[in-house]
Each structure stands twice: as structure tokens, then as C-alpha cells.
Design an enzyme around this catalytic site. Structure first.
Site, mmCIF file in Angstrom:
data_model
loop_
_atom_site.group_PDB
_atom_site.id
_atom_site.type_symbol
_atom_site.label_atom_id
_atom_site.label_comp_id
_atom_site.label_asym_id
_atom_site.label_seq_id
_atom_site.Cartn_x
_atom_site.Cartn_y
_atom_site.Cartn_z
ATOM 1 C CG ASN A 238 -1.824 1.205 1.284
ATOM 2 O OD1 ASN A 238 -1.829 2.019 0.359
ATOM 3 N ND2 ASN A 238 -2.579 1.333 2.357
ATOM 4 C CE LYS B 50 -0.462 3.183 4.697
ATOM 5 N NZ LYS B 50 -0.406 3.290 6.153
ATOM 6 C CG HIS C 199 -6.101 1.916 4.951
ATOM 7 N ND1 HIS C 199 -5.690 2.819 5.898
ATOM 8 C CD2 HIS C 199 -5.077 1.042 4.794
ATOM 9 C CE1 HIS C 199 -4.466 2.494 6.298
ATOM 10 N NE2 HIS C 199 -4.071 1.423 5.639
ATOM 11 C CD GLU D 143 -3.289 5.419 6.528
ATOM 12 O OE1 GLU D 143 -3.250 5.425 5.293
ATOM 13 O OE2 GLU D 143 -2.384 4.920 7.237
ATOM 14 C CD GLU E 101 -3.795 -2.358 7.090
ATOM 15 O OE1 GLU E 101 -2.713 -2.627 6.574
ATOM 16 O OE2 GLU E 101 -4.404 -1.301 6.887
ATOM 17 N N GLY F 259 2.182 2.376 10.880
ATOM 18 C CA GLY F 259 3.144 3.472 10.755
ATOM 19 C C GLY F 259 3.797 3.851 12.071
ATOM 20 C CB SER G 85 4.873 -1.777 12.106
ATOM 21 O OG SER G 85 4.453 -0.444 12.378
HETATM 22 P P1 13P Z 1 2.736 0.472 7.756
HETATM 23 O O1 13P Z 1 3.242 -0.827 7.156
HETATM 24 O O2 13P Z 1 3.482 1.672 7.285
HETATM 25 O O3 13P Z 1 2.583 0.377 9.231
HETATM 26 O O4 13P Z 1 1.245 0.652 7.145
HETATM 27 C C1 13P Z 1 0.351 -0.379 7.247
HETATM 28 C C2 13P Z 1 -0.826 -0.052 6.412
HETATM 29 O O5 13P Z 1 -1.581 0.840 6.727
HETATM 30 C C3 13P Z 1 -1.021 -0.821 5.176
HETATM 31 O O6 13P Z 1 -2.268 -0.575 4.638
#
Ligand code: 13P
Length: 253
Positions: free
Chosen positions: A9, A11, A97, A99, A169, A175, A215
């Protein structure tokens, strides 16, 4: 046996040039994909067509959009419909997601609408679920995640759900560098599979790939993916580094 998937991802990161360079670097690193393994690149909308073209002919490597509209079509300026994504050959779409839930106020009910459109147009959702830190601390994560599944997916028939991918997740691990332990991941994945079994029966529940996200990196992927109910990962930060993501791909069961 259900699919084992390493999904990137990106992002809202990378220019097209940077993204293409990352893919060139990644594809140059030896990686082996068995028949049962897939790699999926969740990339920004503007690059879907060119990167799909770049990956043409590569076996078991797919592209995903990071979002889609909950509306079918019409006067929704700035939105991208599931039908549009299908028309350019996109394979998967990341839905719900955390976010998007947090910054763009996406609700379980809206996600149910997106999921319906995906089924209708034949696009495979990577449906995200997961709890915030307060919920984990209160110990109510199982019922919270179960409710996300019930409200967004459980109106579907078993046949409609086939081919869907679920990504667990935990928000506190995204993150932050703070990964769930492999035991925590396995516990939740087993719970999700048990909930799916109760609703749809074990054949369907055992066919659905459940990815862990939060992570994931080269150093922890093998242990997390080694858990019996973890079928790969949805990877943010580490998917932007060719060597890291290649090692993550090579950690799939
Ligand atoms: P990270 O791997 O940066 O923690 O992000 C996870 C994520 O949100 C994948 O969709």
C-alpha cells in the site's frame, strides 16, 4: 489451499517516476512466487494504467486501487467508480482502510455499498478492519472487529464473499513501528475466521485470505506470516523500499 498475498500500500507517496524506479529495483531482486502466492501493488489512481501495463505478463502480480466510490456513477466530482477501475483492468481495491475511515469519515454502511459494487463489477476487495488503541486497551477488540465485518460484509451471500480478501490492521500498529506480536495477530485472525465460519461455514472461511497489516517489515514478516491464520500482509512503509518488500514477498508461506 488459500492464497498467500504480499500486498503493498503505497498510500499517497511516490511520483510516477519514483514508483516505476521502485518497481524496476524490486523486479530485479530475485523473488519466487509459487502458484499459491500473489503480489499486489496498491498504488495511487493516476498510475494504475501505466503500472498495470508495466506488469503485464508477470504471473501472480496484480494492481489494486486504494479506494473507490460508494456511488455507482454520476455527479460526484472527484470520485472514481468501481466500474471505471474495472474498465482499466484493475484487479483489487483496498476498501475501508483505517486512514479512510478516520480522515474521510467512511462508515461501515458506506463500505457495505462499496463492497456491493465490487461484487457487481467483479473487482476483488481487500477489506480492511482493525481497532484503535483505546479499544485494544479496553480488551474489546474482538467484538469491535466482528461488528465491522457484520456491518459491511455479512449481508453478502457465501457465493458473493468468495474471492474477497480481509486485512486486519490494528490502528495502533500502523506506521508506528509497533507491530502486533505474532500471537496477537494469530489470535485476531483466528477470531475473524471463526466469525466467518459461524456465518458462512468452514469451507468459505478457510478459503478467505486474511492479511495482517501494521509495521510489517523484512525483519518480522516471516514470523507473522508463519502463523496458521495469517495469509500474508498489507504493507505500507516497507513496501516503498525494494529490498524490504522483496524480503517480505520471500517470507510468504
Ligand atoms: P505500515 O506498514 O506503514 O505500518 O502501514 C500499514 C498499512 O496501513 C497498510 O495498509
Amino acid at each position: 489451499m488459500r492464497k498467500q498475498i504480499a500486498a503493498a500500500n503505497w498510500k499517497m507517496n511516490l511520483t510516477l517516476e519514483q514508483g516505476e524506479a521502485l518497481l524496476n529495483d524490486l523486479l530485479a531482486i530475485p523473488h519466487t512466487l509459487t502458484e499459491n502466492q500473489e503480489v499486489v501493488f496498491g498504488i495511487p489512481f493516476p498510475y494504475l494504467t501505466s503500472i498495470k501495463t508495466k506488469l503485464a505478463g508477470k504471473t501472480n502480480i496484480y494492481v489494486a486501487a486504494q479506494n473507490c466510490s460508494n456511488k455507482r456513477s454520476g455527479a460526484y466530482t472527484g470520485e472514481t467508480s468501481v466500474e471505471m477501475l474495472k474498465s482499466i483492468g484493475v484487479d483489487y481495491v483496498i476498501i475501508g482502510h483505517s486512514e479512510r475511515r478516520e480522515y474521510f469519515n467512511e462508515t461501515n454502511a458506506m463500505l457495505a455499498e462499496k463492497v456491493n459494487l465490487c461484487f457487481e463489477y467483479g473487482l476483488k476487495p481487500i477489506f480492511c478492519c482493525g481497532e484503535a488503541l483505546e479499544i485494544r486497551e479496553a480488551g474489546t477488540q474482538n467484538s469491535f472487529v466482528e461488528n465491522q465485518l457484520i456491518e459491511s460484509l455479512f449481508h453478502l451471500s457465501a457465493e458473493q464473499l468468495t474471492g474477497f480478501v480481509i486485512a486486519y490492521e490494528p490502528i495502533w500498529a500502523i506506521g508506528t513501528g509497533k507491530t502486533a506480536t505474532s500471537e496477537q495477530a494469530q489470535e485476531m485472525h483466528a477470531h475473524i475466521r471463526a466469525v466467518l465460519t459461524t456465518k458462512y461455514g468452514s469451507a468459505i472461511a478457510n478459503s478467505i485470505s486474511i492479511l495482517y497489516g501494521g509495521s510489517v517489515k523484512a525483519a518480522n514478516a516471516k514470523e507473522i506470516f508463519g502463523q496458521p491464520d495469517v495469509d500474508g500482509g498489507l504493507v505500507g512503509g516497507a513496501s516503498l523500499i525494494a529490498e524490504e518488500f522483496a524480503a517480505i514477498i520471500n517470507s510468504l508461506k
